[in-house]
Design a protein around this motif. Structure first.
Motif, PDB file in Angstrom:
ATOM      1  N   ASN A 112       0.825  -1.216   0.000  1.00  0.00           N
ATOM      2  CA  ASN A 112       0.000   0.000   0.000  1.00  0.00           C
ATOM      3  C   ASN A 112       0.853   1.257   0.000  1.00  0.00           C
ATOM      4  O   ASN A 112       0.430   2.310  -0.483  1.00  0.00           O
ATOM      5  CB  ASN A 112      -0.925   0.010   1.215  1.00  0.00           C
ATOM      6  N   ASP A 113       2.038   1.161   0.584  1.00  0.00           N
ATOM      7  CA  ASP A 113       2.998   2.255   0.539  1.00  0.00           C
ATOM      8  C   ASP A 113       4.392   1.650   0.515  1.00  0.00           C
ATOM      9  O   ASP A 113       4.563   0.436   0.665  1.00  0.00           O
ATOM     10  CB  ASP A 113       2.816   3.225   1.715  1.00  0.00           C
ATOM     11  N   VAL A 114       5.391   2.487   0.328  1.00  0.00           N
ATOM     12  CA  VAL A 114       6.754   1.987   0.159  1.00  0.00           C
ATOM     13  C   VAL A 114       7.239   1.251   1.406  1.00  0.00           C
ATOM     14  O   VAL A 114       7.960   0.247   1.314  1.00  0.00           O
ATOM     15  CB  VAL A 114       7.706   3.150  -0.200  1.00  0.00           C
ATOM     16  N   ASP A 115       6.834   1.715   2.580  1.00  0.00           N
ATOM     17  CA  ASP A 115       7.287   1.080   3.819  1.00  0.00           C
ATOM     18  C   ASP A 115       6.765  -0.343   3.968  1.00  0.00           C
ATOM     19  O   ASP A 115       7.316  -1.133   4.746  1.00  0.00           O
ATOM     20  CB  ASP A 115       6.861   1.914   5.031  1.00  0.00           C
ATOM     21  N   ASP A 116       5.705  -0.682   3.227  1.00  0.00           N
ATOM     22  CA  ASP A 116       5.199  -2.054   3.283  1.00  0.00           C
ATOM     23  C   ASP A 116       6.230  -3.052   2.748  1.00  0.00           C
ATOM     24  O   ASP A 116       6.194  -4.233   3.106  1.00  0.00           O
ATOM     25  CB  ASP A 116       3.902  -2.187   2.479  1.00  0.00           C
ATOM     26  N   VAL A 117       7.126  -2.593   1.887  1.00  0.00           N
ATOM     27  CA  VAL A 117       8.187  -3.485   1.411  1.00  0.00           C
ATOM     28  C   VAL A 117       8.998  -3.989   2.603  1.00  0.00           C
ATOM     29  O   VAL A 117       9.306  -5.181   2.712  1.00  0.00           O
ATOM     30  CB  VAL A 117       9.100  -2.765   0.398  1.00  0.00           C
TER      31      VAL A 117
ATOM     32  N   VAL B 234       8.960   1.663  -5.147  1.00  0.00           N
ATOM     33  CA  VAL B 234       8.868   0.304  -4.608  1.00  0.00           C
ATOM     34  C   VAL B 234      10.065  -0.534  -5.058  1.00  0.00           C
ATOM     35  O   VAL B 234      10.683  -1.245  -4.257  1.00  0.00           O
ATOM     36  CB  VAL B 234       7.543  -0.360  -5.041  1.00  0.00           C
ATOM     37  N   VAL B 235      10.407  -0.451  -6.332  1.00  0.00           N
ATOM     38  CA  VAL B 235      11.544  -1.215  -6.848  1.00  0.00           C
ATOM     39  C   VAL B 235      12.830  -0.806  -6.128  1.00  0.00           C
ATOM     40  O   VAL B 235      13.642  -1.662  -5.732  1.00  0.00           O
ATOM     41  CB  VAL B 235      11.686  -1.023  -8.368  1.00  0.00           C
ATOM     42  N   ARG B 236      13.024   0.486  -5.938  1.00  0.00           N
ATOM     43  CA  ARG B 236      14.239   0.949  -5.265  1.00  0.00           C
ATOM     44  C   ARG B 236      14.284   0.455  -3.818  1.00  0.00           C
ATOM     45  O   ARG B 236      15.337   0.068  -3.310  1.00  0.00           O
ATOM     46  CB  ARG B 236      14.326   2.472  -5.324  1.00  0.00           C
ATOM     47  N   ARG B 237      13.133   0.459  -3.141  1.00  0.00           N
ATOM     48  CA  ARG B 237      13.114  -0.040  -1.767  1.00  0.00           C
ATOM     49  C   ARG B 237      13.360  -1.550  -1.738  1.00  0.00           C
ATOM     50  O   ARG B 237      14.046  -2.052  -0.844  1.00  0.00           O
ATOM     51  CB  ARG B 237      11.778   0.292  -1.097  1.00  0.00           C
ATOM     52  N   MET B 238      12.819  -2.271  -2.712  1.00  0.00           N
ATOM     53  CA  MET B 238      13.093  -3.704  -2.792  1.00  0.00           C
ATOM     54  C   MET B 238      14.592  -3.950  -2.944  1.00  0.00           C
ATOM     55  O   MET B 238      15.152  -4.859  -2.320  1.00  0.00           O
ATOM     56  CB  MET B 238      12.318  -4.325  -3.961  1.00  0.00           C
ATOM     57  N   ASN B 239      15.246  -3.143  -3.756  1.00  0.00           N
ATOM     58  CA  ASN B 239      16.696  -3.250  -3.900  1.00  0.00           C
ATOM     59  C   ASN B 239      17.399  -3.022  -2.565  1.00  0.00           C
ATOM     60  O   ASN B 239      18.356  -3.721  -2.213  1.00  0.00           O
ATOM     61  CB  ASN B 239      17.209  -2.222  -4.909  1.00  0.00           C
ATOM     62  N   GLU B 240      16.924  -2.045  -1.817  1.00  0.00           N
ATOM     63  CA  GLU B 240      17.572  -1.686  -0.553  1.00  0.00           C
ATOM     64  C   GLU B 240      17.472  -2.801   0.484  1.00  0.00           C
ATOM     65  O   GLU B 240      18.450  -3.102   1.177  1.00  0.00           O
ATOM     66  CB  GLU B 240      16.948  -0.405   0.012  1.00  0.00           C
TER      67      GLU B 240
END
Length: 255
Positions: free
Chosen positions: A166-171, A211-217
């Motif tokens: 739902n938001d980037v922090d959900d990653v 989202v993709v960038r956070r998944m990378n992180e």
């Protein structure tokens, strides 16, 4: 001259292959002199060379699209009651030649996707925890060594949709629950990307890029199976880590 195929059980076949590996240097040229028939008494009988069997025996084999069973009644029962998964069930998978399974869920694109995925991951985590002698949850590459050394089966948790973010922090939240692979979308359009069945491929959205960038992180792999062409190319451009295409065909071979 190649000798006729000899029917063998899978256990006998892999045992012979292990013996070959012990006496023949890996770098030495291999001359295929024998072929073996696997699953001889079933409709799926096939012949394999000793070399093919040896490669499977020596490798860590990962199936990146395996829900354990296509017909999900048994799997649903195992998730609800992990004790119903028996030693015979484990032997069936242990003897399959597959060392690590990625029982990717179909995900959910509805308003309940966030909670549905929480439930899905919770059930899998409970199942693995109930059988620590048989399964290991693979959350980083070092766990693959545990699979090889212990004889257990590895499980990589992933989803075939990312609509539960739902938001980037959900990653971060779902990474904490064990998710290590997330397909950006499943055939259709979501807030992140465009699926392969859409008439117009808008690619990855601004939110999807975050989202993709956070998944990378955090260390969650991006999967672009079922995604549109533009979305796939966008993922290659945005991601700083390798992008997976876990279950797709080459268009030149399968238009």
């Amino acid at each position: 001259m190649t000798e006729p195929a000899q029917p063998l059980s899978r256990r006998e076949l892999l045992t012979r292959a292990a013996g070959l590996a012990a006496v023949a240097p890996i770098a030495a040229p291999f001359v295929n002199r024998r072929r073996y028939e696997l699953f001889a008494s079933t409709p799926w009988a096939q012949e394999f060379s000793e070399r093919a069997v040896r490669l499977v025996r020596e490798a860590t084999v990962i199936d990146m699209l395996c829900p354990l069973k296509i017909a999900g009644d048994d799997v649903e029962g195992w998730m609800k009651d992990p004790s119903s998964f028996s030693e015979a069930d484990f032997a069936y998978y242990r003897e399959s030649g597959i060392d690590v399974f990625h029982p990717t869920g179909g995900g959910s694109s509805g308003r309940d996707s966030h909670e549905n995925v929480r439930t899905y991951l919770g059930e899998w985590n409970g199942f693995i925890a109930h059988h620590p002698d048989w399964f290991v949850r693979v959350t980083d590459s070092s766990h693959l060594d545990r699979v090889n050394e212990s004889g257990r089966i590895g499980v990589i948790l992933g989803l075939q949709n990312s609509a539960h973010f739902n938001d980037v922090d959900d990653v971060d939240v779902f990474h904490g629950l064990g998710q290590r692979v997330s397909q950006l979308t499943y055939n259709s359009q979501n807030r992140i990307a465009t699926g392969t069945m859409e008439g117009r491929d808008g690619g990855i959205s601004d939110f999807g890029e975050d989202v993709v960038r956070r998944m990378n992180e955090v260390g969650m792999a991006v999967d672009v199976s079922h995604c549109g062409d533009r979305t796939t190319l966008d993922a290659f451009e945005i991601s700083t880590r390798p992008v997976l295409i876990t279950h797709s065909n080459a268009r030149a071979l399968n238009p």
